[in-house]
Motif scaffolding. Structure first.
Motif, PDB file in Angstrom:
ATOM      1  N   MET A   1       0.871  -1.179   0.128  1.00 47.70           N
ATOM      2  CA  MET A   1       0.186   0.066   0.004  1.00 47.70           C
ATOM      3  C   MET A   1       0.764   1.068   0.016  1.00 47.70           C
ATOM      4  SD  MET A   1      -3.061   1.402  -0.027  1.00 47.70           S
ATOM      5  CE  MET A   1      -4.301   0.157   0.302  1.00 47.70           C
ATOM      6  N   ILE A   2       1.860   1.272   1.062  1.00 48.68           N
ATOM      7  CA  ILE A   2       2.552   2.733   1.107  1.00 48.68           C
ATOM      8  C   ILE A   2       3.560   2.876  -0.486  1.00 48.68           C
ATOM      9  CG2 ILE A   2       4.737   1.476   2.050  1.00 48.68           C
ATOM     10  CD1 ILE A   2       3.308   5.026   2.749  1.00 48.68           C
ATOM     11  N   GLN A   3       3.962   1.444  -1.007  1.00 52.19           N
ATOM     12  CA  GLN A   3       4.489   1.770  -2.051  1.00 52.19           C
ATOM     13  C   GLN A   3       3.791   2.196  -3.274  1.00 52.19           C
ATOM     14  OE1 GLN A   3       8.136   0.736  -2.755  1.00 52.19           O
ATOM     15  NE2 GLN A   3       7.516   1.997  -4.538  1.00 52.19           N
ATOM     16  N   GLU A   4       2.670   1.912  -3.468  1.00 52.34           N
ATOM     17  CA  GLU A   4       1.735   2.522  -4.306  1.00 52.34           C
ATOM     18  C   GLU A   4       1.368   4.200  -4.129  1.00 52.34           C
ATOM     19  OE1 GLU A   4      -1.694   0.104  -4.476  1.00 52.34           O
ATOM     20  OE2 GLU A   4      -0.845  -1.463  -4.915  1.00 52.34           O
ATOM     21  N   ILE A   5       1.151   4.358  -2.775  1.00 51.70           N
ATOM     22  CA  ILE A   5       0.870   5.716  -2.500  1.00 51.70           C
ATOM     23  C   ILE A   5       2.212   6.644  -2.702  1.00 51.70           C
ATOM     24  CG2 ILE A   5       0.426   7.456  -0.388  1.00 51.70           C
ATOM     25  CD1 ILE A   5      -1.252   5.087   0.727  1.00 51.70           C
ATOM     26  N   SER A   6       3.235   6.138  -2.151  1.00 42.88           N
ATOM     27  CA  SER A   6       4.609   6.739  -2.644  1.00 42.88           C
ATOM     28  C   SER A   6       4.896   7.180  -3.773  1.00 42.88           C
ATOM     29  CB  SER A   6       5.766   6.023  -1.678  1.00 42.88           C
ATOM     30  OG  SER A   6       5.852   4.976  -2.117  1.00 42.88           O
ATOM     31  N   THR A   7       4.632   5.968  -4.764  1.00 43.85           N
ATOM     32  CA  THR A   7       4.690   6.288  -6.114  1.00 43.85           C
ATOM     33  C   THR A   7       4.147   7.140  -6.884  1.00 43.85           C
ATOM     34  OG1 THR A   7       5.667   3.809  -6.205  1.00 43.85           O
ATOM     35  CG2 THR A   7       5.139   5.136  -8.278  1.00 43.85           C
ATOM     36  N   ARG A   8       2.824   7.287  -6.280  1.00 42.70           N
ATOM     37  CA  ARG A   8       1.954   8.344  -7.052  1.00 42.70           C
ATOM     38  C   ARG A   8       2.266   9.588  -6.396  1.00 42.70           C
ATOM     39  NH1 ARG A   8      -2.072   5.827  -5.506  1.00 42.70           N
ATOM     40  NH2 ARG A   8      -2.673   6.831  -3.697  1.00 42.70           N
ATOM     41  N   LEU A   9       2.707   9.754  -4.962  1.00 43.20           N
ATOM     42  CA  LEU A   9       2.899  11.248  -4.716  1.00 43.20           C
ATOM     43  C   LEU A   9       4.303  11.557  -5.263  1.00 43.20           C
ATOM     44  CD1 LEU A   9       2.391  10.676  -0.750  1.00 43.20           C
ATOM     45  CD2 LEU A   9       1.038  12.420  -2.267  1.00 43.20           C
ATOM     46  N   LEU A  10       5.240  10.619  -5.258  1.00 39.97           N
ATOM     47  CA  LEU A  10       6.748  11.091  -6.073  1.00 39.97           C
ATOM     48  C   LEU A  10       6.461  11.770  -7.351  1.00 39.97           C
ATOM     49  CD1 LEU A  10       9.724  11.409  -5.533  1.00 39.97           C
ATOM     50  CD2 LEU A  10       9.866   8.982  -6.370  1.00 39.97           C
ATOM     51  N   LYS A  11       5.482  10.837  -8.108  1.00 47.01           N
ATOM     52  CA  LYS A  11       5.346  11.014  -9.424  1.00 47.01           C
ATOM     53  C   LYS A  11       4.782  12.475  -9.663  1.00 47.01           C
ATOM     54  CE  LYS A  11       3.155   9.677 -13.788  1.00 47.01           C
ATOM     55  NZ  LYS A  11       2.339   8.731 -14.577  1.00 47.01           N
ATOM     56  N   GLN A  12       3.961  12.864  -8.937  1.00 42.45           N
ATOM     57  CA  GLN A  12       2.994  14.110  -8.895  1.00 42.45           C
ATOM     58  C   GLN A  12       4.269  15.122  -8.518  1.00 42.45           C
ATOM     59  OE1 GLN A  12      -0.187  14.896 -10.160  1.00 42.45           O
ATOM     60  NE2 GLN A  12       0.975  16.969  -9.964  1.00 42.45           N
ATOM     61  N   LEU A  13       4.864  14.925  -7.570  1.00 44.22           N
ATOM     62  CA  LEU A  13       5.775  15.826  -6.919  1.00 44.22           C
ATOM     63  C   LEU A  13       6.905  16.194  -8.116  1.00 44.22           C
ATOM     64  CD1 LEU A  13       7.488  17.668  -4.779  1.00 44.22           C
ATOM     65  CD2 LEU A  13       8.505  15.541  -4.250  1.00 44.22           C
ATOM     66  N   GLU A  14       7.398  15.280  -8.610  1.00 42.54           N
ATOM     67  CA  GLU A  14       8.407  15.604  -9.735  1.00 42.54           C
ATOM     68  C   GLU A  14       7.920  16.264 -11.125  1.00 42.54           C
ATOM     69  OE1 GLU A  14      10.378  11.793 -10.326  1.00 42.54           O
ATOM     70  OE2 GLU A  14      11.691  11.918  -8.486  1.00 42.54           O
ATOM     71  N   GLU A  15       6.802  15.740 -11.413  1.00 42.29           N
ATOM     72  CA  GLU A  15       5.856  16.580 -12.326  1.00 42.29           C
ATOM     73  C   GLU A  15       5.944  18.099 -12.076  1.00 42.29           C
ATOM     74  OE1 GLU A  15       2.589  14.593 -13.044  1.00 42.29           O
ATOM     75  OE2 GLU A  15       3.412  12.870 -14.458  1.00 42.29           O
ATOM     76  N   ASP A  16       5.424  18.442 -10.667  1.00 52.00           N
ATOM     77  CA  ASP A  16       5.213  19.730 -10.188  1.00 52.00           C
ATOM     78  C   ASP A  16       6.531  20.424 -10.145  1.00 52.00           C
ATOM     79  OD1 ASP A  16       2.422  19.397 -10.078  1.00 52.00           O
ATOM     80  OD2 ASP A  16       2.587  18.778  -7.896  1.00 52.00           O
ATOM     81  N   LEU A  17       7.700  19.860  -9.927  1.00 46.65           N
ATOM     82  CA  LEU A  17       8.864  20.393  -9.835  1.00 46.65           C
ATOM     83  C   LEU A  17       9.277  20.661 -11.328  1.00 46.65           C
ATOM     84  CD1 LEU A  17      10.760  18.190  -7.005  1.00 46.65           C
ATOM     85  CD2 LEU A  17      10.086  20.648  -6.791  1.00 46.65           C
ATOM     86  N   GLU A  18       9.267  19.966 -12.093  1.00 46.65           N
ATOM     87  CA  GLU A  18       9.688  20.065 -13.429  1.00 46.65           C
ATOM     88  C   GLU A  18       8.943  21.252 -14.073  1.00 46.65           C
ATOM     89  OE1 GLU A  18       8.906  16.364 -15.282  1.00 46.65           O
ATOM     90  OE2 GLU A  18      10.536  15.375 -14.519  1.00 46.65           O
ATOM     91  N   HIS A  19       7.636  21.347 -13.767  1.00 42.66           N
ATOM     92  CA  HIS A  19       6.797  22.427 -14.281  1.00 42.66           C
ATOM     93  C   HIS A  19       7.113  23.835 -13.747  1.00 42.66           C
ATOM     94  CE1 HIS A  19       3.226  24.775 -15.780  1.00 42.66           C
ATOM     95  NE2 HIS A  19       2.861  25.102 -14.609  1.00 42.66           N
ATOM     96  N   THR A  20       7.607  23.700 -12.302  1.00 44.67           N
ATOM     97  CA  THR A  20       8.291  25.016 -11.788  1.00 44.67           C
ATOM     98  C   THR A  20       9.438  25.494 -12.145  1.00 44.67           C
ATOM     99  OG1 THR A  20       7.222  24.428  -9.555  1.00 44.67           O
ATOM    100  CG2 THR A  20       9.137  25.880  -9.378  1.00 44.67           C
ATOM    101  N   CYS A  21      10.399  24.409 -12.702  1.00 42.59           N
ATOM    102  CA  CYS A  21      11.689  24.841 -13.048  1.00 42.59           C
ATOM    103  C   CYS A  21      11.416  25.453 -14.674  1.00 42.59           C
ATOM    104  CB  CYS A  21      12.579  23.523 -13.294  1.00 42.59           C
ATOM    105  SG  CYS A  21      13.232  22.978 -11.643  1.00 42.59           S
ATOM    106  N   PHE A  22      10.493  24.904 -15.436  1.00 38.89           N
ATOM    107  CA  PHE A  22      10.136  25.417 -16.657  1.00 38.89           C
ATOM    108  C   PHE A  22       9.637  26.565 -16.712  1.00 38.89           C
ATOM    109  CE2 PHE A  22       7.881  25.522 -20.664  1.00 38.89           C
ATOM    110  CZ  PHE A  22       8.456  25.220 -21.556  1.00 38.89           C
ATOM    111  N   GLN A  23       8.801  26.867 -15.886  1.00 36.77           N
ATOM    112  CA  GLN A  23       7.879  28.285 -15.716  1.00 36.77           C
ATOM    113  C   GLN A  23       8.559  29.509 -14.899  1.00 36.77           C
ATOM    114  OE1 GLN A  23       5.109  28.858 -17.412  1.00 36.77           O
ATOM    115  NE2 GLN A  23       5.252  26.634 -18.342  1.00 36.77           N
TER     116      GLN A  23
END
Length: 300
Positions: A1-23
């Motif tokens: 359970m924690i693996q699935e949750i953390s994978t989803r959270l990490l993917k969202q975080l890194e997408e948000d960080l990439e967007h931040t760096c780009f913008q």
């Protein structure tokens, strides 16, 4: 359970960080925005973690050896990156080069200072996991660095150090790419030939497909005689195609996770499409008839 949750959270975080760096181009605004995103993600991870009941240490170890460092590395990375960007000398390539070489020395010195634990991290060793990644384990060692005040319910002896290893590896790539860019000389500007007006091109496919192209260009060394850095190639593709591809190391990791026979799915698709087109062109055409929609004609 924690693996699935953390994978989803990490993917969202890194997408948000990439967007931040780009913008966001301002270093301070980018840093503070990134920290806000990272701390919120860690808070959510901490909340999910608090609800867990571990049967044994084997369930607890991956949380602090892999999952938490995957999040916390970005807090260290963006803080270090902000310090480098704000202290980088302006307008003088030689001074910038000297400054970045000193930063590279600092990073390498950190790896040497904790050489035993860095090798443990690189080799993904497991023999001492019960000491390093279990809460409350007694671990008094001069091998461990001083760390910030930690939450005893969500920290172990080495999760911070592993986070820093991850962060410094990404930071090292950034420094090396910047140094390579500074040391380039005699780069002739591109010359435009003719008066043909080329319309703006936008990438409309999946960004992971463009990441495949960028990685292919880098590893075949076909740009600037092989001196173009991977991050530099990604930024160039982003600028040309008006898209945010993301962090090279993360996109490469995504490709590695694919099934072995389809890791380069898009490059394979390009190859197959081109081969199919040429095979169709090679098909027999009766004398006096032209094949419709031919890509190349004798008059071209």
């Amino acid at each position: 359970m924690i693996q699935e949750i953390s994978t989803r959270l990490l993917k969202q975080l890194e997408e948000d960080l990439e967007h931040t760096c780009f913008q966001i181009k301002d270093p301070f605004q980018r840093w503070t925005t990134a920290l806000k995103l990272i701390r919120e993600a860690l808070k959510r991870l901490r909340t999910h973690f608090s609800d867990l009941k571990f049967k044994d240490k084997e369930e607890e170890i991956p949380i602090f050896k892999v999952i938490k460092p995957s999040f916390y590395q970005w807090q260290i990375y963006y803080t270090e990156l902000y310090n480098i960007e704000t202290n980088l000398p302006y307008g003088d390539a030689e001074k910038q080069t000297a400054f970045l070489e000193q930063e590279l020395f600092y990073i390498e010195r950190f790896f040497r200072q904790y050489a035993f634990l860095y090798q443990y991290y690189k080799l993904n060793a497991t023999e001492l996991d019960n000491l390093y990644f279990v809460r409350g384990a007694e671990m008094q060692s001069i091998l461990l660095p001083e760390v910030p005040d930690l939450d005893p319910e969500f920290s172990t002896s080495c999760d911070y150090l592993f986070s820093k290893f991850k962060a410094f590896e990404v930071l090292k790539d950034w420094v090396l790419e910047r140094l390579l860019h500074l040391k380039k000389k005699n780069i002739d500007p591109q010359a435009l030939s003719g008066n043909l007006q080329v319309r703006e091109m936008n990438w409309t496919g999946d960004t992971i497909d463009l990441a495949e192209v960028g990685l292919g260009l880098y590893h075949t060394g076909k740009l600037n005689n092989g001196t173009a850095g991977l991050g530099e190639i990604f930024r160039w593709l982003e600028e040309k195609f008006n898209v945010n591809i993301g962090i090279p190391a993360k996109r490469f990791a995504e490709l590695r996770k694919r099934k072995r026979l389809s890791r380069t799915r898009y490059l394979n698709e390009m190859r197959d499409s081109l081969n199919l087109k040429m095979e169709n062109e090679d098909e027999y055409v009766p004398t006096g008839k032209k094949k419709p929609n031919s890509a190349l004609n004798d008059d071209d």
